[in-house]
Motif scaffolding. Structure first.
Motif, PDB file in Angstrom:
ATOM      1  N   ASN A   1       0.809  -1.216   0.000  1.00 25.34           N
ATOM      2  CA  ASN A   1       0.000   0.000   0.000  1.00 25.34           C
ATOM      3  C   ASN A   1       0.847   1.273   0.000  1.00 25.34           C
ATOM      4  O   ASN A   1       0.440   2.305   0.526  1.00 25.34           O
ATOM      5  CB  ASN A   1      -0.956   0.026   1.205  1.00 25.34           C
ATOM      6  N   LEU A   2       2.043   1.184  -0.626  1.00 27.80           N
ATOM      7  CA  LEU A   2       2.877   2.361  -0.806  1.00 27.80           C
ATOM      8  C   LEU A   2       2.628   2.913  -2.213  1.00 27.80           C
ATOM      9  O   LEU A   2       3.132   2.391  -3.198  1.00 27.80           O
ATOM     10  CB  LEU A   2       4.355   2.012  -0.619  1.00 27.80           C
ATOM     11  N   ALA A   3       1.824   3.962  -2.292  1.00 31.48           N
ATOM     12  CA  ALA A   3       1.455   4.584  -3.577  1.00 31.48           C
ATOM     13  C   ALA A   3       1.009   3.528  -4.594  1.00 31.48           C
ATOM     14  O   ALA A   3       1.568   3.436  -5.688  1.00 31.48           O
ATOM     15  CB  ALA A   3       2.618   5.396  -4.132  1.00 31.48           C
ATOM     16  N   PRO A   4       0.004   2.703  -4.244  1.00 31.19           N
ATOM     17  CA  PRO A   4      -0.427   1.647  -5.163  1.00 31.19           C
ATOM     18  C   PRO A   4      -1.022   2.230  -6.444  1.00 31.19           C
ATOM     19  O   PRO A   4      -1.690   3.257  -6.429  1.00 31.19           O
ATOM     20  CB  PRO A   4      -1.472   0.882  -4.352  1.00 31.19           C
ATOM     21  N   TRP A   5      -0.703   1.576  -7.552  1.00 33.90           N
ATOM     22  CA  TRP A   5      -1.222   1.919  -8.872  1.00 33.90           C
ATOM     23  C   TRP A   5      -0.800   3.314  -9.336  1.00 33.90           C
ATOM     24  O   TRP A   5      -1.408   3.886 -10.230  1.00 33.90           O
ATOM     25  CB  TRP A   5      -2.759   1.783  -8.911  1.00 33.90           C
ATOM     26  N   HIS A   6       0.251   3.818  -8.749  1.00 33.30           N
ATOM     27  CA  HIS A   6       0.791   5.108  -9.196  1.00 33.30           C
ATOM     28  C   HIS A   6       2.141   4.870  -9.877  1.00 33.30           C
ATOM     29  O   HIS A   6       3.107   4.497  -9.205  1.00 33.30           O
ATOM     30  CB  HIS A   6       0.984   6.058  -8.013  1.00 33.30           C
ATOM     31  N   PRO A   7       2.249   5.047 -11.172  1.00 30.70           N
ATOM     32  CA  PRO A   7       3.558   4.890 -11.820  1.00 30.70           C
ATOM     33  C   PRO A   7       4.466   6.081 -11.488  1.00 30.70           C
ATOM     34  O   PRO A   7       4.017   7.223 -11.388  1.00 30.70           O
ATOM     35  CB  PRO A   7       3.209   4.872 -13.315  1.00 30.70           C
TER      36      PRO A   7
END
Length: 374
Positions: free
Chosen positions: A282-288
Motif C-alpha cells: 500500500n505504498l502509492a499503489p497503482w501510481h507509476p
C-alpha cells in the motif's frame, strides 16, 4: 493742618507704598515658583554629586550593552563555524593522503607541495580565529576561500586518478551538512511501474544521515525520496506516500542497502547487507513513477532541482548508486551486496562518472566495493 501733622501723613503714605510693592514682588515670586518643576534623583553616598548627571539617562548605556551582547554571540558563532571548517579540512587532508597512496602517477614533490598547502590552510584558519573580533564577514570569506582552494587542489589530483581507474570505481563524499553540496544524475528516468534502487552508504551523522537521493517531477517534489531526518527512521517516499524502513546505518561503516517497489498493490521490500529486513504494501499503489524529473544525490528537493534544506542534507559517503525498472530477486540483491554480481548494473541509472556531476564542494574519490569496506 499743622506742619508736623503733614509730615506724619507723608511718612505713613511712603510706608504703605513700600509695603504694597513688597507684597506684589512676593506674589510674582510665588507664581514663578509654582510654575517650576524639580527632578530629584537618588545618589549613592559614595558618589560625587557633580558626576551623577550622566547617569540620569541610561538609554545609550543599554544600547551599548545590547551591541556588546550581539557581538559576543556573533564571535561565538564564528568560533563554532571555524571549528567545523577545520574538522572538514582535517578530513579532506586525510583523504588527500589516501589519494597519494593510490595514485602512482603523481610526482612525489607535487604531493608534498599539496600537503604543505593543506597545513598552510589550517594555520591560516588559526589566524582567522584570533582576529574574529575585528571583521567577521572578512573571516567567513577567508574560510570559504581556503575550502574552495583545497577542494580545487583535490579535484586536480583526482583528475590524475580518473585516467587510471575504471569509471565505476568511485565514491562521492559530502563532508558537511549544507544546502549547496550535492550531485546530479544526468540521465532522465522513464515512467516506471516497478523499481529497485541500491547503493553503498557510509555515515555517522546525527540526528539522521539526511537524504541520500531525491527525485522530483513538475508538480511533485517528493516523487521518489529516500530520507532519514531528525530522530525519525529512514523512509522511502513515492508520490508523497511514506513507508518506514528498518535500516540502521549511521555507525560510520559502509552498508549496502536496496529498496524494491511495485505499483501493483504498492508492495515494497527493504534489504541491508543483502538480507531482507522489512517489507510492506500500500505504498502509492497503482501510481507509476513519472518521467521527466530530476534526480539529486545528497539533498532533498522542495522544488524541481532546488529548494534544498541544510537540515535534510546527506552527510557521509556514497557509491554504486544503481536503479532498475524492475524488482530484483533476493538472490540478485545478495549478490550485489557481496560483490559477486559484477555485471548486474542498473538499466535506468548505472553508477559511472559520466552519469554524475558534483556541485558545491562535494568530491569524488577512488572506491572499490568489498575491497575498501570498513
Amino acid at each position: 493742618m499743622s506742619r508736623g501733622a503733614l509730615s506724619r501723613h507723608l511718612v505713613l503714605f511712603f510706608l504703605l507704598a513700600e509695603a504694597a510693592a513688597a507684597a506684589a514682588a512676593a506674589a510674582a515670586a510665588a507664581q514663578e515658583f509654582a510654575q517650576t518643576r524639580f527632578i530629584c534623583t537618588s545618589i549613592p553616598l559614595e558618589m560625587d554629586p557633580l558626576c551623577s548627571a550622566p547617569m540620569q539617562n541610561s538609554g545609550p548605556v543599554e544600547d551599548i550593552k545590547g551591541t556588546i551582547l550581539q557581538l559576543r554571540e556573533t564571535i561565538l558563532q564564528q568560533k563554532e563555524t571555524i571549528m567545523n571548517q577545520k574538522e572538514t579540512i582535517r578530513e579532506l587532508t586525510a583523504k588527500l593522503s589516501r589519494c597519494e597512496s593510490q595514485s602512482m602517477s603523481e610526482p612525489t614533490n607535487k604531493i608534498d607541495d599539496l600537503e604543505k598547502q593543506v597545513l598552510s590552510r589550517v594555520n591560516s584558519l588559526e589566524e582567522t580565529k584570533n582576529i574574529v573580533r575585528n571583521d567577521t564577514t572578512e573571516n567567513r570569506g577567508k574560510i570559504e576561500n581556503a575550502l574552495n582552494s583545497l577542494h580545487q587542489r583535490i579535484s586536480d589530483l583526482e583528475k590524475g586518478q580518473k585516467n587510471s581507474r575504471p569509471t565505476d570505481k568511485f565514491q562521492i563524499t559530502f563532508p558537511l551538512r549544507t544546502n549547496y553540496m550535492y550531485a546530479k544524475v544526468k540521465k532522465s528516468l522513464p515512467e516506471m511501474y516497478a523499481m529497485t534502487v541500491c547503493m553503498w552508504l557510509k555515515s555517522n551523522a546525527s540526528p539522521g544521515v539526511g537524504t541520500p537521493f531525491s527525485y522530483a517531477v513538475p508538480g511533485q517534489a517528493n516523487e521518489l525520496v529516500l530520507i532519514e531526518w531528525g530522530n525519525n527512521p529512514m523512509e522511502i517516499l513515492i508520490n508523497d506516500k511514506v513507508a518506514k524502513l528498518p535500516f540502521v546505518i549511521n555507525d560510520g561503516k559502509w552498508h549496502h542497502i536496496c529498496v524494491t517497489w511495485s505499483t501493483r498493490d504498492g508492495v515494497w521490500e527493504a534489504y541491508q547487507e543483502g538480507l531482507k529486513r522489512g517489507n510492506g504494501e500500500n505504498l502509492a499503489p497503482w501510481h507509476p513513477i513519472k518521467p521527466g524529473g530530476i534526480m539529486v544525490l545528497g539533498q532533498e528537493q522542495d522544488m524541481l532541482g532546488g529548494g534544498f534544506d541544510a537540515t535534510q542534507a546527506f552527510v557521509g559517503e556514497m557509491s554504486h548508486f544503481h536503479m532498475w525498472d524492475r524488482v530484483l530477486t533476493p538472490g540478485e540483491v545478495y549478490s550485489l551486496a557481496n560483490c559477486s554480481a559484477k555485471n548486474l548494473v542498473g538499466n535506468v541509472i548505472a553508477w559511472t562518472e559520466a552519469n554524475v556531476d558534483i556541485y558545491g564542494g562535494a568530491t569524488k574519490w577512488t572506491f572499490e566495493a568489498c575491497r575498501q569496506i570498513n
